[in-house]
Design an enzyme around this catalytic site. Structure first.
Site, PDB file in Angstrom:
ATOM      1  N   HIS A  45       5.691   9.908   5.718  1.00  0.00           N
ATOM      2  CA  HIS A  45       5.740  10.959   4.690  1.00  0.00           C
ATOM      3  C   HIS A  45       7.190  11.223   4.274  1.00  0.00           C
ATOM      4  O   HIS A  45       7.496  11.378   3.092  1.00  0.00           O
ATOM      5  CB  HIS A  45       5.156  12.272   5.224  1.00  0.00           C
ATOM      6  CG  HIS A  45       3.757  12.161   5.742  1.00  0.00           C
ATOM      7  ND1 HIS A  45       3.366  12.672   6.949  1.00  0.00           N
ATOM      8  CD2 HIS A  45       2.656  11.585   5.197  1.00  0.00           C
ATOM      9  CE1 HIS A  45       2.079  12.427   7.133  1.00  0.00           C
ATOM     10  NE2 HIS A  45       1.624  11.767   6.097  1.00  0.00           N
ATOM     11  N   LYS A 148       0.810   2.342   2.234  1.00  0.00           N
ATOM     12  CA  LYS A 148      -0.102   2.410   3.395  1.00  0.00           C
ATOM     13  C   LYS A 148      -1.539   2.646   2.913  1.00  0.00           C
ATOM     14  O   LYS A 148      -2.476   2.070   3.435  1.00  0.00           O
ATOM     15  CB  LYS A 148       0.362   3.544   4.309  1.00  0.00           C
ATOM     16  CG  LYS A 148      -0.616   4.013   5.336  1.00  0.00           C
ATOM     17  CD  LYS A 148      -0.620   3.097   6.507  1.00  0.00           C
ATOM     18  CE  LYS A 148      -1.609   3.481   7.578  1.00  0.00           C
ATOM     19  NZ  LYS A 148      -2.255   4.764   7.463  1.00  0.00           N
TER      20      LYS A 148
HETATM   21  P1  AMP Z   1      -1.696  11.104   4.560  1.00  0.00           P
HETATM   22  O1  AMP Z   1      -0.975  11.756   5.650  1.00  0.00           O
HETATM   23  O2  AMP Z   1      -2.459   9.912   5.064  1.00  0.00           O
HETATM   24  O3  AMP Z   1      -2.499  11.973   3.676  1.00  0.00           O
HETATM   25  O4  AMP Z   1      -0.581  10.491   3.618  1.00  0.00           O
HETATM   26  C1  AMP Z   1       0.201  11.240   2.713  1.00  0.00           C
HETATM   27  C2  AMP Z   1       1.069  10.244   1.940  1.00  0.00           C
HETATM   28  O5  AMP Z   1       1.943   9.567   2.864  1.00  0.00           O
HETATM   29  C3  AMP Z   1       0.239   9.145   1.257  1.00  0.00           C
HETATM   30  O6  AMP Z   1       0.834   8.809   0.013  1.00  0.00           O
HETATM   31  C4  AMP Z   1       0.348   8.010   2.235  1.00  0.00           C
HETATM   32  O7  AMP Z   1       0.147   6.742   1.650  1.00  0.00           O
HETATM   33  C5  AMP Z   1       1.766   8.168   2.738  1.00  0.00           C
HETATM   34  N1  AMP Z   1       1.918   7.515   4.034  1.00  0.00           N
HETATM   35  C6  AMP Z   1       1.172   7.722   5.146  1.00  0.00           C
HETATM   36  N2  AMP Z   1       1.569   6.897   6.137  1.00  0.00           N
HETATM   37  C7  AMP Z   1       2.587   6.141   5.638  1.00  0.00           C
HETATM   38  C8  AMP Z   1       3.413   5.095   6.158  1.00  0.00           C
HETATM   39  N3  AMP Z   1       3.288   4.660   7.404  1.00  0.00           N
HETATM   40  N4  AMP Z   1       4.347   4.560   5.343  1.00  0.00           N
HETATM   41  C9  AMP Z   1       4.483   4.983   4.066  1.00  0.00           C
HETATM   42  N5  AMP Z   1       3.744   5.961   3.516  1.00  0.00           N
HETATM   43  C10 AMP Z   1       2.804   6.530   4.276  1.00  0.00           C
END
Ligand code: AMP
Length: 292
Positions: A45, A148
């Site tokens: 994030h 991701k």
């Molecule tokens: P989430 O916590 O899964 O709702 O993710 C929130 C944002 O962070 C989304 O745009 C995800 O794609 C991004 N994100 C989550 N994990 C990663 C990661 N390991 N690398 C890059 N972006 C990420």
């Protein structure tokens, strides 16, 4: 010499206040960036926020879901968001963003039904609806998403295109642990044996990468290479391992254009996803560049 920079982070609780803050920033000719994140922040994030910070001022972060669902992570999230350079946190409560009588949902057809959409019915309808609301409320110049969640990022791009929204969608690279495991809030649920097993998603993608480097272009061949790695891990149960067109997310038979290799697997009770972007190398016909 190290210099610590602290930013004042303002928490915005209402839609009206958020609209006003963003409207004023745009009126001052500033570049507004939006980073939709969830609770329980990690470096994945924060990488989106760092990227947004390079392009935008102000940077506005917002959880995709009701922050009251993550009460314990809220304080530590605030400190990390502030240190990463977020100017405002838009954290309305559920009733503010979904008032009683809420009836309008947006569904990006075709892209939302397969893969993650099949395993998590209704998931992308919820994501598309809340992202559309955030884009309408903030009207950012740029909004940042992680590769991701490649299918989610593609769905958001389609939404922006179809509904003539102004935001530019920036898709940022996957942040990984040193052993290849993609960072995810869900990794915290892995028990120690499972944590080691969880690298199987990365290892499966890496096996496909090696096949591509040795000239393989047949999708079934690449899928079989990923399956072999996944099947050899006793703690993993595969949901899907597919090669799809990067635009339509439909399966391909041969790699000719930009594609994704996508994997989803349960490690114990924890469902994890990962992917690899396969793109034609410019000026080198038939050659592909792979991003893990
Ligand atoms: P989430 O916590 O899964 O709702 O993710 C929130 C944002 O962070 C989304 O745009 C995800 O794609 C991004 N994100 C989550 N994990 C990663 C990661 N390991 N690398 C890059 N972006 C990420």
């Amino acid at each position: 010499m190290t210099r610590s920079v602290s930013f004042a982070l303002e928490t915005i609780r209402t839609v009206a206040w958020m609209k006003e803050v963003a409207r004023q920033a745009r009126a001052e000719g500033r570049i507004v960036g939006l980073v939709p994140t969830m609770g329980a922040l990690h470096q994945g994030h924060l990488s989106l926020i760092h990227r947004a910070r390079q392009d935008c001022n102000p940077v506005i972060a917002s959880p995709k879901e009701d922050f009251t669902k993550y009460p314990r992570s809220f304080e530590s999230d605030l400190a990390q968001l502030s240190a990463a350079g977020v100017d405002s946190l838009f954290a309305p409560d559920g009733a503010e963003i979904y008032p009683g009588g809420f009836r309008t949902y947006v569904n990006v057809e075709g892209l939302s039904e397969r893969l993650e959409g099949r395993s998590r019915p209704g998931h992308f309808r919820g994501v598309a609806t809340v992202v559309l609301k955030l884009l309408e409320i903030v009207q950012p110049h740029f909004a940042y998403f992680g590769r991701k969640d490649a299918q989610q990022a593609r769905i958001v791009q389609q939404l922006v295109c179809d509904l003539n929204l102004e935001a530019n969608i920036v898709v940022c690279p996957i942040v990984r642990e040193s052993d290849g495991l993609a960072l995810s809030s869900r990794n915290a649920y892995l028990k120690s044996g499972e944590r080691r097993a969880a690298t199987v998603l990365y290892r499966a993608l890496d096996a496909a990468r090696k096949e591509i480097a040795s000239g393989a272009r047949d999708a079934l061949h690449l899928q079989a290479a990923m399956r072999r790695v996944l099947d050899a891990e006793p703690l993993a149960s595969t949901d899907y391992a597919e090669i799809v067109d990067a635009g339509t997310f439909e399966p391909v038979t041969q790699i000719r254009r930009a594609c994704y290799a996508l994997v989803a697997a349960f490690i114990g009770g924890t469902r994890l996803i990962d992917n690899m972007l396969i793109e034609p190398r410019e000026g080198a016909e038939g050659d592909f560049h792979v991003s893990l």
